[in-house]
Design a protein around this motif. Structure first.
Motif, PDB file in Angstrom:
ATOM      1  N   SER A 172       0.851  -1.197   0.000  1.00 49.73           N
ATOM      2  CA  SER A 172       0.000   0.000   0.000  1.00 49.73           C
ATOM      3  C   SER A 172       0.883   1.242   0.000  1.00 49.73           C
ATOM      4  O   SER A 172       2.035   1.188   0.436  1.00 49.73           O
ATOM      5  CB  SER A 172      -0.898   0.020   1.242  1.00 49.73           C
ATOM      6  N   ARG A 206       2.709   4.536   1.139  1.00 50.10           N
ATOM      7  CA  ARG A 206       3.262   4.782   2.476  1.00 50.10           C
ATOM      8  C   ARG A 206       4.501   5.643   2.348  1.00 50.10           C
ATOM      9  O   ARG A 206       4.865   6.063   1.237  1.00 50.10           O
ATOM     10  CB  ARG A 206       3.649   3.447   3.110  1.00 50.10           C
ATOM     11  N   TYR A 246      -6.338   2.236   7.165  1.00 49.43           N
ATOM     12  CA  TYR A 246      -5.204   2.355   6.254  1.00 49.43           C
ATOM     13  C   TYR A 246      -5.026   1.064   5.471  1.00 49.43           C
ATOM     14  O   TYR A 246      -5.072  -0.021   6.054  1.00 49.43           O
ATOM     15  CB  TYR A 246      -3.920   2.660   7.037  1.00 49.43           C
ATOM     16  N   GLY A 247      -4.822   1.190   4.164  1.00 51.64           N
ATOM     17  CA  GLY A 247      -4.397   0.041   3.356  1.00 51.64           C
ATOM     18  C   GLY A 247      -5.508  -0.852   2.827  1.00 51.64           C
ATOM     19  O   GLY A 247      -5.255  -1.994   2.475  1.00 51.64           O
ATOM     20  N   ASP A 258      -6.664  -0.559   0.029  1.00 46.89           N
ATOM     21  CA  ASP A 258      -6.070  -0.809  -1.289  1.00 46.89           C
ATOM     22  C   ASP A 258      -4.724  -1.490  -1.058  1.00 46.89           C
ATOM     23  O   ASP A 258      -3.769  -0.810  -0.719  1.00 46.89           O
ATOM     24  CB  ASP A 258      -5.924   0.512  -2.047  1.00 46.89           C
ATOM     25  N   ASP A 259      -4.591  -2.793  -1.184  1.00 51.98           N
ATOM     26  CA  ASP A 259      -5.622  -3.625  -1.763  1.00 51.98           C
ATOM     27  C   ASP A 259      -5.947  -4.805  -0.845  1.00 51.98           C
ATOM     28  O   ASP A 259      -6.380  -5.850  -1.275  1.00 51.98           O
ATOM     29  CB  ASP A 259      -5.138  -4.111  -3.144  1.00 51.98           C
ATOM     30  N   ARG A 260      -5.721  -4.560   0.451  1.00 56.59           N
ATOM     31  CA  ARG A 260      -5.938  -5.687   1.370  1.00 56.59           C
ATOM     32  C   ARG A 260      -7.408  -6.028   1.477  1.00 56.59           C
ATOM     33  O   ARG A 260      -7.777  -7.116   1.896  1.00 56.59           O
ATOM     34  CB  ARG A 260      -5.321  -5.350   2.725  1.00 56.59           C
ATOM     35  N   GLU A 318       1.762  -0.988  -6.346  1.00 59.66           N
ATOM     36  CA  GLU A 318       1.645   0.471  -6.272  1.00 59.66           C
ATOM     37  C   GLU A 318       2.763   1.206  -7.008  1.00 59.66           C
ATOM     38  O   GLU A 318       2.673   2.412  -7.231  1.00 59.66           O
ATOM     39  CB  GLU A 318       1.567   0.930  -4.805  1.00 59.66           C
ATOM     40  N   ASP A 349      -8.637  -5.984  -7.395  1.00 58.88           N
ATOM     41  CA  ASP A 349      -8.037  -4.737  -6.918  1.00 58.88           C
ATOM     42  C   ASP A 349      -9.141  -3.689  -6.788  1.00 58.88           C
ATOM     43  O   ASP A 349     -10.132  -3.740  -7.509  1.00 58.88           O
ATOM     44  CB  ASP A 349      -6.947  -4.271  -7.891  1.00 58.88           C
ATOM     45  N   HIS A 354      -5.968   5.732  -1.417  1.00 58.81           N
ATOM     46  CA  HIS A 354      -4.557   6.098  -1.208  1.00 58.81           C
ATOM     47  C   HIS A 354      -4.359   7.126  -0.092  1.00 58.81           C
ATOM     48  O   HIS A 354      -3.245   7.610   0.086  1.00 58.81           O
ATOM     49  CB  HIS A 354      -3.894   6.614  -2.504  1.00 58.81           C
ATOM     50  N   GLU A 387      -8.676   5.277   4.298  1.00 53.64           N
ATOM     51  CA  GLU A 387      -9.560   4.930   3.186  1.00 53.64           C
ATOM     52  C   GLU A 387     -10.860   4.359   3.749  1.00 53.64           C
ATOM     53  O   GLU A 387     -10.874   3.799   4.837  1.00 53.64           O
ATOM     54  CB  GLU A 387      -8.888   3.884   2.296  1.00 53.64           C
TER      55      GLU A 387
END
Ligand code: MN
Ligand code: MN
Length: 481
Positions: free
Chosen positions: A128, A130, A282-283, A285-287, A316, A358, A457, A461
């Motif tokens: 992701s 960061r 957070y994260g 995308d794409d967890r 990413e 995704d 992002h 999110e």
């Protein structure tokens, strides 16, 4: 009077008939956009919300690609998966996993037909956006100790200042040992932050464009303000930080040269809204696609064709390197399966299909002009399907063939999966890509599917719980088909 009344009621009836006929036509011919809360009975909502609890645990435990791999491997071993052995002949129902350098993972369940009719793949990514540390990160300025960062992925820099940050990662030492670091995730841990200018003194900065107001070299993380004891020491604040790092982790300044340290938001995933229908964190995308793809493969029971979930790194930044999907590790893994069955890998690939799982952009009423409302994905309307991604006239897109889109439509509809189709946003406003084209390059049919995300992002999110669950149902149905 009587006749007039009759005529009136006859006219009314005729009108109603026309209305009914129009409704009938609409029912038969027009697309329906249904919110998943209306589409499903209460028990599905309950199941979706329970699934969301498990997902939040995964998200909180997986703020880096390495942590996501560790989580997935532990879950896989619990579900009976074993490390993959090249050259071994596997039987239907066997469950295997293969770790790629601690940062990517392949999980597979061998199908009744093996891979002779192709494999079914769900591909998601676990990296992701960061802030990574530079190789020589530590410096002091005006009696403060700071870290230089180099951002990873597409971030809007202004979103990363004045929020609590946690430090995650590894330091690989010359002696071969690897030190794991995680600071900022427990209640009594310290956190870190990038300071921002006070509004009282921001008149000049406020005149700049967003891109110019916050630059990459401004993203310096505050890590201390205490000097070493010696009043005459040079760089006393930097030295104090090195002293603490050495005491805690046994590392020196040079060890940062061989480290992968990521600064990520320190907060935890949390329900959003009075009704708790959304998750902020957070994260995603794409967890938020990686987790459904993981669950689907862990729960795959005796599939017809071999099913594979790949959790990739480096999406990413263009899927580059040996842990991104430009690498041949997925190709080689399938080749190993194929060779063990005496089939050339290329023949397996030609019959294989893949959901590139995704995230996509969710229509945001705050930024309506960024979207084309008729071709957008909406929160809680189900898993978003994108026939193509790309930018400036579909550049860089893996445009899925109509035939494979139709096949996935059939699979999703037969399994009662809430799904919707949309583009990322307005034509020529921007664009994006996924791992789809790298799997398609292996001669497989690939379609992009995934959870619509708000504030994509950003450090926080937001996704809809029904979309998360629909993505899980979708991948599970694809694996069964
Ligand atoms: Mn993504
Ligand atoms: Mn992304």
């Amino acid at each position: 009077m009587r006749r007039a009344a009759d005529a009136e009621s006859a006219a009314k009836n005729a009108m109603k008939k026309t209305e009914n006929k129009t409704e009938e036509l609409r029912e038969q011919l027009a697309s329906k956009k249904v919110n998943a809360f209306h589409r499903y009975p209460e028990k599905v909502r309950t199941a979706a919300y329970a699934f969301a609890e498990d997902y939040k645990d995964f998200l909180n435990a997986s703020k880096t690609e390495r942590e996501a791999v560790s989580y997935a491997v532990a879950a896989a071993e619990k579900a009976g998966f074993k490390p993959f052995e090249a050259g071994k002949k596997y039987r239907a129902g066997d469950k295997v996993y293969k770790i790629n350098r601690g940062k990517a993972l392949i999980l597979a369940v061998i199908g009744a037909k093996g891979c002779r009719e192709g494999v079914r793949i769900a591909a998601a990514h676990i990296d992701s956006p960061r802030l990574d540390l530079k190789p020589a990160p530590l410096y002091e300025n005006s009696e403060m100790a700071l870290f230089k960062t180099h951002y990873y992925g597409g971030i809007r820099k202004y979103q990363w200042v004045a929020i609590p940050l946690a430090m995650h990662g590894v330091v690989a030492k010359k002696d071969g040992t690897v030190v794991e670091i995680m600071v900022g995730e427990t209640a009594d841990d310290p956190v870190f932050t990038i300071t921002d200018l006070l509004p009282h003194l921001a008149q000049e900065q406020s005149q700049k464009t967003l891109a110019a107001a916050f630059t990459g070299e401004d993203l310096n993380v505050t890590v201390g303000s205490e000097p070493v004891e010696d009043k005459d020491a040079k760089e006393a604040f930097k030295l104090r930080t090195l002293q603490l790092l050495n005491e805690t982790y046994g590392i020196t300044e040079d060890d940062f040269l061989s480290a992968e340290i990521e600064f990520v938001p320190a907060f935890r995933a949390q329900d959003v809204g009075f009704d708790r229908s959304l998750i902020g964190g957070y994260g995603h995308d794409d967890r938020v696609c990686a987790y459904p793809a993981l669950r689907a493969v862990l729960e795959a029971k005796k599939p017809e064709n071999t099913v594979i979930t790949v959790l990739a790194d480096k999406e990413e930044i263009g899927s580059e390197g040996n842990t991104g999907l430009v690498s041949k590790y997925l190709d080689y893994f399938v080749a190993e399966l194929a060779e063990a069955e005496g089939i050339p890998a290329r023949r397996v690939w030609a019959k294989s299909t893949c959901l590139s799982a995704d995230v996509t952009a969710a229509y945001d009423p705050n930024y309506a002009s960024a979207f084309e409302a008729g071709n957008a994905c909406y929160v809680n309307h189900g898993v978003g399907v994108c026939k193509y991604t790309g930018a400036r006239g579909k550049g860089g897109a893996s445009d899925c063939s109509a035939e494979f889109v139709a096949a996935v439509r059939r699979v999703f509809d037969e399994a009662d999966v809430a799904w919707q189709m949309g583009e990322l946003g307005r034509v020529d406003l921007g664009g994006g890509g996924t791992v789809a084209k790298f799997v398609a390059a292996l001669d497989a049919d690939v379609l992009d599917v995934g959870v619509p995300v708000l504030s994509m992002h950003s450090p926080f999110e937001v996704i809809g719980k029904m979309d998360l669950y629909a993505t899980y149902l979708g991948v599970a149905a694809f694996f069964k088909a």
